[in-house]
Enzyme design. Sequence first.
Site, PDB file in Angstrom:
ATOM      1  N   ILE A 274      73.828  99.014  33.758  1.00 14.13           N
ATOM      2  CA  ILE A 274      73.017  99.200  32.540  1.00 14.13           C
ATOM      3  C   ILE A 274      72.101  98.000  32.313  1.00 14.13           C
ATOM      4  CG2 ILE A 274      73.090  99.545  30.036  1.00 14.13           C
ATOM      5  CD1 ILE A 274      75.915 100.668  30.384  1.00 14.13           C
TER       6      ILE A 274
ATOM      7  N   VAL B 140      76.951  91.975  32.854  1.00 15.72           N
ATOM      8  CA  VAL B 140      77.426  92.741  31.701  1.00 15.72           C
ATOM      9  C   VAL B 140      77.071  94.207  31.885  1.00 15.72           C
ATOM     10  CG1 VAL B 140      77.255  93.073  29.200  1.00 15.72           C
ATOM     11  CG2 VAL B 140      77.105  90.766  30.155  1.00 15.72           C
TER      12      VAL B 140
ATOM     13  N   THR C 205      82.920  95.150  46.908  1.00 15.54           N
ATOM     14  CA  THR C 205      82.260  96.443  46.694  1.00 15.54           C
ATOM     15  C   THR C 205      80.789  96.271  46.312  1.00 15.54           C
ATOM     16  OG1 THR C 205      83.128  96.407  44.466  1.00 15.54           O
ATOM     17  CG2 THR C 205      84.303  97.796  46.037  1.00 15.54           C
TER      18      THR C 205
ATOM     19  N   LYS D  42      82.009  89.266  28.345  1.00 12.75           N
ATOM     20  CA  LYS D  42      80.726  89.957  28.191  1.00 12.75           C
ATOM     21  C   LYS D  42      80.190  89.772  26.762  1.00 12.75           C
ATOM     22  CE  LYS D  42      82.137  93.218  31.754  1.00 12.75           C
ATOM     23  NZ  LYS D  42      82.900  94.439  32.023  1.00 12.75           N
TER      24      LYS D  42
ATOM     25  N   GLU E  28      71.692  90.133  35.401  1.00 14.52           N
ATOM     26  CA  GLU E  28      71.755  91.465  34.791  1.00 14.52           C
ATOM     27  C   GLU E  28      73.087  92.165  35.072  1.00 14.52           C
ATOM     28  OE1 GLU E  28      69.118  93.198  32.769  1.00 14.52           O
ATOM     29  OE2 GLU E  28      71.149  93.912  32.425  1.00 14.52           O
TER      30      GLU E  28
HETATM   31  N1  HSE Z   1      86.776  95.825  35.231  1.00 18.72           N
HETATM   32  C1  HSE Z   1      85.567  96.100  34.517  1.00 18.72           C
HETATM   33  C2  HSE Z   1      85.689  97.416  33.794  1.00 18.72           C
HETATM   34  C3  HSE Z   1      84.346  96.160  35.375  1.00 18.72           C
HETATM   35  O1  HSE Z   1      86.728  98.065  33.829  1.00 18.72           O
HETATM   36  O2  HSE Z   1      84.720  97.787  33.158  1.00 18.72           O
HETATM   37  C4  HSE Z   1      83.836  94.821  35.726  1.00 18.72           C
HETATM   38  O3  HSE Z   1      83.591  94.047  34.597  1.00 18.72           O
END
Ligand code: HSE
Length: 442
Positions: A138, A134, A17, A207, A131
């Site tokens: 944003i 995380v 995606t 993250k 970038e």
């Molecule tokens: N699966 C993650 C979420 C997005 O639900 O925020 C990618 O890190």
Amino acid sequence: MTPGTPPIRVAVLGAGTVGAEVAARLLEHGDEFASRIGAPVVLAGVAVRDLDAPRTPALPRELLTTDIENLVLGANIVVELIGGVEDARRAVLLALESGADVVTGNKALLATHGPELFAAAERVGAQLNYEAAVAGAIPIIRPLRDSLAGDHVLRILGIVNGTTNFVLDRMDEHGDDFAGALATATRLGYAEADPTGDVSGADAAQKAAILAGLAFHTTVPLEAVAVEGIERVTADQVRAGRAAGYVVKLLAICERLTGPDGTEGVSARVHPALLPRSHPLAAVRGANNAVFVQSEAAGDLMFYGAGAGGRQTASAVLGDLVSVARRHVVGGPGLVPQPAGADLPVLDPGVVRTRYQITLSVRDEPGVLARLAGIVAEHGVSIETVEQSRASDDGTASLIIGTHAAPEAALSATVEALGAAAEVESVAGVLRIEGLERGDAA
Ligand code: HSE
């Protein structure tokens, strides 16, 4: 742009995606990017596993290849979006060693092999930007790396996983239980077919390791992040929290703190927590993300937006690409945003100060409250609030104890001792309370 400036060849690895969106936008907005960069940008190819797989947006067939190595070796900038760890690590190292700059959105890769990759980039003077790793769209990596480089970050509270925020939001807004809210998230496409990595807190932990490393200029290994998921959060806890003015959120918390022996260090943890509804993060609904940064001079800052989504995440990737390409044109060694410099110790999670809300099922008899209060006091923990429901027909009542801030180790020992007390039928649930004030850390 100076006529005759050689083009910058970009290889995109992965056409999921995010990858397909990055490639499509590069094709569509190539002229615009070229004018910002000062050189033409050419999409040299897109590495995929299956040339015939359907993808959205569709990409010209002649750009697709299954030969990652050849594509990487012919590129000036490699955009790694294949996900996973081992194949991605090999591709990124190959790119760096061949003299290419790298943009990646791969949090798992950075959380597990960050030091090796940053060292490789440093060694060859290449750039490694991330970038998109995380909180999707944003901007938070560059603010921590650049904008706050002259400040002293004290604490980060982040909602960095959209799936879990959506689930907890459903539980809060609709009174759903965890399973029902997760089923809705899956049906509406907010949760993946296998949501384990999200609901267990593992995605947020990766993250948190990256954010803590950047914020505190210190390598924070993934194994040092204390993690609890949201699977055991009950509808009753969310309802009781709501009634008391809280909302339950899965938080990634990175702190600079002082250990009991005066050692300055850092910690990173991920767990569900009760957050006052007046806290800025309480307003983050649905699948959105936000990162709340508390720093010495700047004070409180909040970064908010879409934490996932192909188009949204592609924005962060392409921002990195333009920045990396610009430096490529201007020349000079790469600037690797690596978590180094301070090298503070990562402290044991037991020294972190927090507050607990402990829900007990207790026998409703004379002296029970006093004995349980005594157990809490024996552990050096101070009670802030106590609430008891009327006893049910079987003679048990629900007792909710809210504590003042205390070290995690003392709080968890308190819960264990309460659970072992004869007066306690069961420990129905424990949630930490966060965001009440600055300076919860020791
Ligand atoms: N699966 C993650 C979420 C997005 O639900 O925020 C990618 O890190």
